[in-house]
Design a protein around this motif. Structure first.
Motif, PDB file in Angstrom:
ATOM      1  N   THR A   1     -29.846  -1.116  54.570  1.00 21.60           N
ATOM      2  CA  THR A   1     -29.304  -0.679  55.861  1.00 21.60           C
ATOM      3  C   THR A   1     -28.203   0.351  55.665  1.00 21.60           C
ATOM      4  O   THR A   1     -28.123   1.340  56.407  1.00 21.60           O
ATOM      5  N   LEU A   2     -27.372   0.134  54.653  1.00 18.24           N
ATOM      6  CA  LEU A   2     -26.298   1.088  54.355  1.00 18.24           C
ATOM      7  C   LEU A   2     -26.886   2.446  53.972  1.00 18.24           C
ATOM      8  O   LEU A   2     -26.394   3.501  54.414  1.00 18.24           O
ATOM      9  N   GLY A   3     -27.952   2.434  53.176  1.00 14.87           N
ATOM     10  CA  GLY A   3     -28.615   3.675  52.798  1.00 14.87           C
ATOM     11  C   GLY A   3     -29.210   4.387  53.997  1.00 14.87           C
ATOM     12  O   GLY A   3     -29.164   5.620  54.095  1.00 14.87           O
ATOM     13  N   LEU A   4     -29.773   3.621  54.931  1.00 16.64           N
ATOM     14  CA  LEU A   4     -30.327   4.194  56.151  1.00 16.64           C
ATOM     15  C   LEU A   4     -29.235   4.880  56.967  1.00 16.64           C
ATOM     16  O   LEU A   4     -29.415   6.011  57.446  1.00 16.64           O
ATOM     17  N   LEU A   5     -28.105   4.200  57.129  1.00 13.83           N
ATOM     18  CA  LEU A   5     -26.990   4.776  57.882  1.00 13.83           C
ATOM     19  C   LEU A   5     -26.486   6.056  57.213  1.00 13.83           C
ATOM     20  O   LEU A   5     -26.103   7.019  57.892  1.00 13.83           O
ATOM     21  N   GLY A   6     -26.513   6.059  55.884  1.00 16.04           N
ATOM     22  CA  GLY A   6     -26.104   7.255  55.166  1.00 16.04           C
ATOM     23  C   GLY A   6     -27.063   8.410  55.387  1.00 16.04           C
ATOM     24  O   GLY A   6     -26.643   9.559  55.576  1.00 16.04           O
ATOM     25  N   SER A   7     -28.376   8.118  55.366  1.00 16.24           N
ATOM     26  CA  SER A   7     -29.379   9.170  55.572  1.00 16.24           C
ATOM     27  C   SER A   7     -29.338   9.742  56.981  1.00 16.24           C
ATOM     28  O   SER A   7     -29.729  10.887  57.206  1.00 16.24           O
ATOM     29  N   LEU A   8     -28.866   8.943  57.931  1.00 13.83           N
ATOM     30  CA  LEU A   8     -28.744   9.397  59.322  1.00 13.83           C
ATOM     31  C   LEU A   8     -27.371   9.995  59.606  1.00 13.83           C
ATOM     32  O   LEU A   8     -27.066  10.335  60.750  1.00 13.83           O
ATOM     33  N   SER A   9     -26.544  10.093  58.562  1.00 10.45           N
ATOM     34  CA  SER A   9     -25.188  10.660  58.663  1.00 10.45           C
ATOM     35  C   SER A   9     -24.263   9.842  59.566  1.00 10.45           C
ATOM     36  O   SER A   9     -23.283  10.361  60.098  1.00 10.45           O
TER      37      SER A   9
ATOM     38  N   VAL B   1     -22.728   7.127  58.383  1.00 13.51           N
ATOM     39  CA  VAL B   1     -21.638   6.887  57.443  1.00 13.51           C
ATOM     40  C   VAL B   1     -21.776   7.875  56.286  1.00 13.51           C
ATOM     41  O   VAL B   1     -22.863   8.422  56.041  1.00 13.51           O
ATOM     42  N   THR B   2     -20.694   8.093  55.579  1.00 11.27           N
ATOM     43  CA  THR B   2     -20.709   8.989  54.428  1.00 11.27           C
ATOM     44  C   THR B   2     -20.722   8.156  53.150  1.00 11.27           C
ATOM     45  O   THR B   2     -19.852   7.309  52.950  1.00 11.27           O
ATOM     46  N   LEU B   3     -21.727   8.398  52.325  1.00  8.50           N
ATOM     47  CA  LEU B   3     -21.871   7.660  51.076  1.00  8.50           C
ATOM     48  C   LEU B   3     -21.482   8.547  49.903  1.00  8.50           C
ATOM     49  O   LEU B   3     -21.923   9.695  49.807  1.00  8.50           O
ATOM     50  N   ARG B   4     -20.662   8.008  49.023  1.00  6.36           N
ATOM     51  CA  ARG B   4     -20.259   8.766  47.829  1.00  6.36           C
ATOM     52  C   ARG B   4     -21.436   8.940  46.872  1.00  6.36           C
ATOM     53  O   ARG B   4     -21.575   9.979  46.229  1.00  6.36           O
ATOM     54  N   ASP B   5     -22.237   7.900  46.759  1.00 10.33           N
ATOM     55  CA  ASP B   5     -23.376   7.948  45.845  1.00 10.33           C
ATOM     56  C   ASP B   5     -24.560   7.226  46.487  1.00 10.33           C
ATOM     57  O   ASP B   5     -24.731   6.016  46.330  1.00 10.33           O
ATOM     58  N   ALA B   6     -25.362   7.981  47.239  1.00 14.58           N
ATOM     59  CA  ALA B   6     -26.512   7.396  47.926  1.00 14.58           C
ATOM     60  C   ALA B   6     -27.511   6.810  46.933  1.00 14.58           C
ATOM     61  O   ALA B   6     -28.154   5.793  47.197  1.00 14.58           O
ATOM     62  N   GLY B   7     -27.645   7.447  45.767  1.00 13.36           N
ATOM     63  CA  GLY B   7     -28.567   6.953  44.747  1.00 13.36           C
ATOM     64  C   GLY B   7     -28.180   5.577  44.248  1.00 13.36           C
ATOM     65  O   GLY B   7     -29.028   4.710  44.044  1.00 13.36           O
ATOM     66  N   LYS B   8     -26.883   5.350  44.066  1.00 14.32           N
ATOM     67  CA  LYS B   8     -26.390   4.055  43.600  1.00 14.32           C
ATOM     68  C   LYS B   8     -26.648   2.972  44.639  1.00 14.32           C
ATOM     69  O   LYS B   8     -26.993   1.837  44.289  1.00 14.32           O
ATOM     70  N   VAL B   9     -26.481   3.328  45.912  1.00 16.66           N
ATOM     71  CA  VAL B   9     -26.751   2.382  46.995  1.00 16.66           C
ATOM     72  C   VAL B   9     -28.227   1.972  46.969  1.00 16.66           C
ATOM     73  O   VAL B   9     -28.567   0.786  47.081  1.00 16.66           O
ATOM     74  N   GLY B  10     -29.102   2.954  46.793  1.00 19.10           N
ATOM     75  CA  GLY B  10     -30.533   2.669  46.736  1.00 19.10           C
ATOM     76  C   GLY B  10     -30.901   1.809  45.543  1.00 19.10           C
ATOM     77  O   GLY B  10     -31.720   0.888  45.665  1.00 19.10           O
ATOM     78  N   ARG B  11     -30.300   2.086  44.398  1.00 19.04           N
ATOM     79  CA  ARG B  11     -30.590   1.295  43.183  1.00 19.04           C
ATOM     80  C   ARG B  11     -30.104  -0.144  43.328  1.00 19.04           C
ATOM     81  O   ARG B  11     -30.764  -1.083  42.870  1.00 19.04           O
ATOM     82  N   THR B  12     -28.955  -0.324  43.985  1.00 18.85           N
ATOM     83  CA  THR B  12     -28.444  -1.683  44.208  1.00 18.85           C
ATOM     84  C   THR B  12     -29.391  -2.471  45.107  1.00 18.85           C
ATOM     85  O   THR B  12     -29.658  -3.659  44.871  1.00 18.85           O
ATOM     86  N   ALA B  13     -29.915  -1.794  46.133  1.00 18.21           N
ATOM     87  CA  ALA B  13     -30.889  -2.439  47.014  1.00 18.21           C
ATOM     88  C   ALA B  13     -32.130  -2.845  46.229  1.00 18.21           C
ATOM     89  O   ALA B  13     -32.640  -3.964  46.387  1.00 18.21           O
ATOM     90  N   GLN B  14     -32.604  -1.955  45.360  1.00 15.46           N
ATOM     91  CA  GLN B  14     -33.787  -2.251  44.550  1.00 15.46           C
ATOM     92  C   GLN B  14     -33.542  -3.423  43.597  1.00 15.46           C
ATOM     93  O   GLN B  14     -34.423  -4.257  43.390  1.00 15.46           O
TER      94      GLN B  14
END
Length: 255
Positions: free
Chosen positions: A122-130, A132-145
């Motif tokens: 969900t955090l990654g989704l919010l980041g992709s929709l701008s 929220v601002t994510l410092r490292d979107a890739g790290k968020v995605g990897r944590t989800a995985q």
């Protein structure tokens, strides 16, 4: 006009149409349909990218890639906020009493893994929709995985453990059956037959869970780069488990 109304009424009251309406009315049913479209498109993209060099093939490749991305985003939106449900289930699983300790542990860790997956998804989704601002979107995605991978591993281990427990029950039941045969206990034979049927049904469900978990595990393992798994096999695994999930939904609504 009346003829058209009759035809529409016939279609609306059709058994297949009623099943479709029930299926589409469930969130999990819509998710499985979108998941199938997502992974089947991914599989076709892989095949086309391997074999096609013509302009027509390129246009199909572009279209299917868009379908894959759109379905993935749609599913993210549909499950956004669901991490709250899994957090609640995790807390409840810790308070569960009377359950086998190994099963309880695996169930609790599974819920925790799904909470992490859904929360960071969900955090990654919010980041992709701008939003929220994510410092490292890739790290968020990897944590989800990683959270999803832990949850799947727990499902796989739970299925293996259940099959082992059921096998032990079968051995004990066979011992009881031999004793009942010697005593010619008719009621005992009936109870054993019922227990055998229960064990058979539970073992079938556990084997199905084992297969689904093993197939689904390839997706986060591939996503995290832990093993060099073929992209086509991952897409095919997701397609198969999507169909199995849809089958489960249909089984519930057609009872």
């Amino acid at each position: 006009m009346s003829g058209a109304i009759s035809i529409l009424s016939l279609v609306a009251n059709n058994h297949a149409a009623n099943i479709y309406i029930k299926y589409a009315s469930t969130l999990v049913g819509r998710d499985k349909a979108c998941r199938f479209a997502q992974y089947f498109s991914r599989f076709l993209v892989y095949l086309l990218s391997q074999r096609t060099t013509k302009p027509t093939g390129t246009s199909w490749l572009t279209a299917l890639t868009k379908v894959q991305g759109a379905m993935g985003t749609t599913r993210k939106i549909m499950r956004s906020g669901k991490f709250i449900d899994f957090l609640n289930l995790f807390v409840k699983s810790l308070a569960t009493k009377g359950e086998d300790e190994v099963t309880k542990f695996l169930n609790s860790v599974h819920k925790l893994g799904m909470f992490v997956f859904m929360a960071f998804d969900t955090l990654g989704l919010l980041g992709s929709l701008s939003v929220v601002t994510l410092r490292d979107a890739g790290k968020v995605g990897r944590t989800a995985q990683r959270g999803w991978m832990v949850a799947i591993v727990c499902q796989l281990l739970a299925a293996v453990y259940q099959l082992r427990s059921l096998r032990m029950r079968e051995v004990d039941l066979e011992r009881v059956r031999r004793h009942v045969e010697k005593s010619a206990d008719v009621m005992g034979d009936r109870e054993i037959a019922v227990e055998q049927q229960i064990i058979k049904s539970q073992a079938q469900a556990a084997r199905r869970q084992l297969v689904v978990a093993a197939l689904d595990l390839t997706i986060p393992v591939k996503g995290l780069g832990l093993l060099p798994i073929n992209e086509g096999l991952v897409a095919l695994a997701g397609t198969v488990t999507s169909l199995l999930g849809a089958q489960d939904v249909l089984a519930k609504i057609t009872v």
